[in-house]
Write a protein that holds these residues in place. Structure first.
Motif, mmCIF file in Angstrom:
data_model
loop_
_atom_site.group_PDB
_atom_site.id
_atom_site.type_symbol
_atom_site.label_atom_id
_atom_site.label_comp_id
_atom_site.label_asym_id
_atom_site.label_seq_id
_atom_site.Cartn_x
_atom_site.Cartn_y
_atom_site.Cartn_z
ATOM 1 N N ALA A 51 0.830 -1.210 0.000
ATOM 2 C CA ALA A 51 0.000 0.000 0.000
ATOM 3 C C ALA A 51 0.860 1.254 0.000
ATOM 4 N N GLY A 52 1.947 1.230 0.770
ATOM 5 C CA GLY A 52 2.843 2.378 0.813
ATOM 6 C C GLY A 52 3.529 2.619 -0.510
ATOM 7 N N ALA A 53 3.902 1.534 -1.195
ATOM 8 C CA ALA A 53 4.550 1.677 -2.494
ATOM 9 C C ALA A 53 3.592 2.270 -3.521
ATOM 10 N N VAL A 54 2.329 1.808 -3.478
ATOM 11 C CA VAL A 54 1.329 2.326 -4.406
ATOM 12 C C VAL A 54 1.033 3.795 -4.132
ATOM 13 N N ALA A 55 0.968 4.144 -2.829
ATOM 14 C CA ALA A 55 0.641 5.522 -2.445
ATOM 15 C C ALA A 55 1.840 6.459 -2.528
ATOM 16 N N GLY A 56 3.032 5.906 -2.723
ATOM 17 C CA GLY A 56 4.229 6.736 -2.790
ATOM 18 C C GLY A 56 4.617 7.358 -1.457
ATOM 19 N N SER A 57 4.289 6.679 -0.349
ATOM 20 C CA SER A 57 4.550 7.248 0.975
ATOM 21 C C SER A 57 5.753 6.637 1.681
ATOM 22 N N LEU A 58 6.463 5.730 1.030
ATOM 23 C CA LEU A 58 7.570 5.059 1.693
ATOM 24 C C LEU A 58 8.783 5.970 1.886
ATOM 25 N N ALA A 182 2.178 12.053 13.573
ATOM 26 C CA ALA A 182 2.244 13.511 13.649
ATOM 27 C C ALA A 182 3.609 14.021 13.205
ATOM 28 N N ALA A 183 4.650 13.225 13.497
ATOM 29 C CA ALA A 183 6.003 13.629 13.118
ATOM 30 C C ALA A 183 6.281 13.383 11.639
ATOM 31 N N ARG A 184 5.691 12.320 11.074
ATOM 32 C CA ARG A 184 6.010 11.940 9.694
ATOM 33 C C ARG A 184 4.902 12.281 8.706
ATOM 34 N N GLY A 185 3.637 12.272 9.163
ATOM 35 C CA GLY A 185 2.522 12.630 8.289
ATOM 36 C C GLY A 185 2.194 11.614 7.221
ATOM 37 N N GLU A 186 2.567 10.354 7.412
ATOM 38 C CA GLU A 186 2.286 9.307 6.435
ATOM 39 C C GLU A 186 1.717 8.090 7.160
ATOM 40 N N PRO A 187 0.383 7.973 7.264
ATOM 41 C CA PRO A 187 -0.220 6.889 8.045
ATOM 42 C C PRO A 187 0.194 5.490 7.594
ATOM 43 N N VAL A 188 0.262 5.254 6.294
ATOM 44 C CA VAL A 188 0.608 3.916 5.819
ATOM 45 C C VAL A 188 2.044 3.563 6.197
ATOM 46 N N GLY A 233 -5.967 -12.357 8.952
ATOM 47 C CA GLY A 233 -5.642 -11.705 10.217
ATOM 48 C C GLY A 233 -4.694 -10.537 10.060
ATOM 49 N N GLY A 234 -3.672 -10.712 9.252
ATOM 50 C CA GLY A 234 -2.715 -9.631 9.054
ATOM 51 C C GLY A 234 -3.326 -8.437 8.348
ATOM 52 N N VAL A 235 -4.197 -8.692 7.373
ATOM 53 C CA VAL A 235 -4.873 -7.608 6.650
ATOM 54 C C VAL A 235 -5.783 -6.840 7.600
ATOM 55 N N VAL A 236 -6.537 -7.580 8.421
ATOM 56 C CA VAL A 236 -7.433 -6.946 9.394
ATOM 57 C C VAL A 236 -6.636 -6.104 10.385
ATOM 58 N N GLY A 237 -5.543 -6.672 10.879
ATOM 59 C CA GLY A 237 -4.717 -5.938 11.830
ATOM 60 C C GLY A 237 -4.172 -4.650 11.247
ATOM 61 N N ALA A 238 -3.752 -4.698 9.988
ATOM 62 C CA ALA A 238 -3.220 -3.498 9.337
ATOM 63 C C ALA A 238 -4.295 -2.424 9.227
ATOM 64 N N ALA A 239 -5.520 -2.824 8.865
ATOM 65 C CA ALA A 239 -6.616 -1.857 8.753
ATOM 66 C C ALA A 239 -6.962 -1.266 10.113
ATOM 67 N N TYR A 240 -7.004 -2.109 11.137
ATOM 68 C CA TYR A 240 -7.356 -1.636 12.477
ATOM 69 C C TYR A 240 -6.332 -0.642 13.005
ATOM 70 N N VAL A 241 -5.069 -1.019 12.947
ATOM 71 C CA VAL A 241 -4.018 -0.162 13.501
ATOM 72 C C VAL A 241 -4.004 1.195 12.809
ATOM 73 N N THR A 242 -4.107 1.200 11.485
ATOM 74 C CA THR A 242 -4.076 2.464 10.747
ATOM 75 C C THR A 242 -5.286 3.343 11.080
ATOM 76 N N ALA A 243 -6.479 2.735 11.161
ATOM 77 C CA ALA A 243 -7.681 3.503 11.471
ATOM 78 C C ALA A 243 -7.625 4.093 12.871
#
Length: 305
Positions: A51-58, A182-188, A233-243
């Protein structure tokens, strides 16, 4: 964003029941709770990396050497939470486990808001919020007490302590990740860091368990026979943590966690009642229903009081 917070958090909260059941499946297949946790966290890290690679946030990762070390520790909460689910769901059931998680979550999130930590923007807790937190804790106690109609018993104290600690770890993780965001501004990118840390922690525990405790290495071949949803499980965890860490600074820790635990409890009730996701069917006692009603009341007071 705030207008979408309620349905979003209810949804990602409900998915946590799927995550826990998926982790139980992998743990049974690998015969290793640490191996299953590391595997699921690794899947979450891979999803966030893509997701980060697609969004260009890495590119935000280049600034990681400049942040405080404690801001990188949020992923340890996921490691504790996922492992606790593997241990507790088969022993206590989905509803009781989630009810105890809720107690830890609400205690920690109320403390975060009361102290104004992690940029939550809250000015302490008002009377309605305090009453709501009390109702949620009372609800969790009723739900736990309803187990087998007689309570959990003294022998279950270590399991109860594990559930409370794992629940408390989630809002703390969200707050730590919110500080990093807050320091980096890139949630993904922040979510990716959290999952990489969690995966590394579980891989280390797995290696230590094999080397020191003479535990058997995880089995690999049985993974080919697990149901497809066991890999979610990993996909769900990633969505939860980010939200969660994205919304804590906007609506407060208590409201964020209250909404997710409502989704958790509603989904776990269905899991227990109908024996979904490969878990045993458990009767829903009247006390448990009363506890769930008290939970919804408490969540409403926290969110709208």
């Amino acid at each position: 964003m705030e207008a979408l917070a309620i349905p979003l958090l209810l949804f990602v909260g409900s998915l946590l029941a799927v995550q826990a059941a998926a982790n139980v499946q992998l743990a049974a297949a690998t015969a290793s709770p640490f191996g299953a946790s590391a595997l699921q966290l690794g899947v979450g890290a891979a999803v966030l990396l893509l997701a980060g690679a697609v969004a260009g946030s890495l590119g935000a990762l280049e600034a990681l050497p400049e942040v405080d070390a404690w801001q990188l520790a949020g992923g340890l909460g996921s490691a504790l939470y996922i492992t606790s689910g593997i241990v507790l769901f088969p022993r206590l059931g989905a509803v009781v486990t989630v009810g105890l998680w809720i107690s830890g979550q609400m205690l920690a999130s109320a403390a975060i808001d009361a102290a104004g930590l992690f940029g939550s923007g809250a000015d302490g807790l008002g009377a309605a919020q305090l009453a709501g937190a009390g109702a949620v804790l009372a609800a969790a106690a009723m739900i736990a007490r309803s187990q087998d109609g007689s309570g959990l018993g003294v022998r279950a104290i270590p399991l109860v302590a594990l559930a409370l600690a794992a629940g408390a770890a989630l809002p703390l993780q969200g707050g730590v990740n919110a500080e990093l965001d807050a320091a980096r501004g890139e949630p993904v990118a922040v979510g990716l860091v959290s999952f990489v840390v969690a995966t590394a922690a579980m891989a280390l525990l797995l290696a230590l368990s094999v080397a020191i405790a003479a535990a058997r290495p995880p089995a690999i071949a049985p993974l080919a026979r697990v149901p497809w949803w066991a890999w979610l499980g990993g996909v769900v965890g990633a969505a939860y943590v980010t939200a969660v860490f994205s919304l804590i600074p906007r609506i407060g820790a208590a409201a964020t966690i209250a909404l997710t635990v409502t989704g958790q409890q509603a989904a776990s009730l269905l899991v227990d009642r109908y024996g979904l996701l490969g878990l045993p069917r458990r009767a829903i006692a009247p006390l448990r229903v009363a506890g769930i009603a008290a939970l919804f009341l408490g969540v409403g007071l926290i969110q709208f009081g």
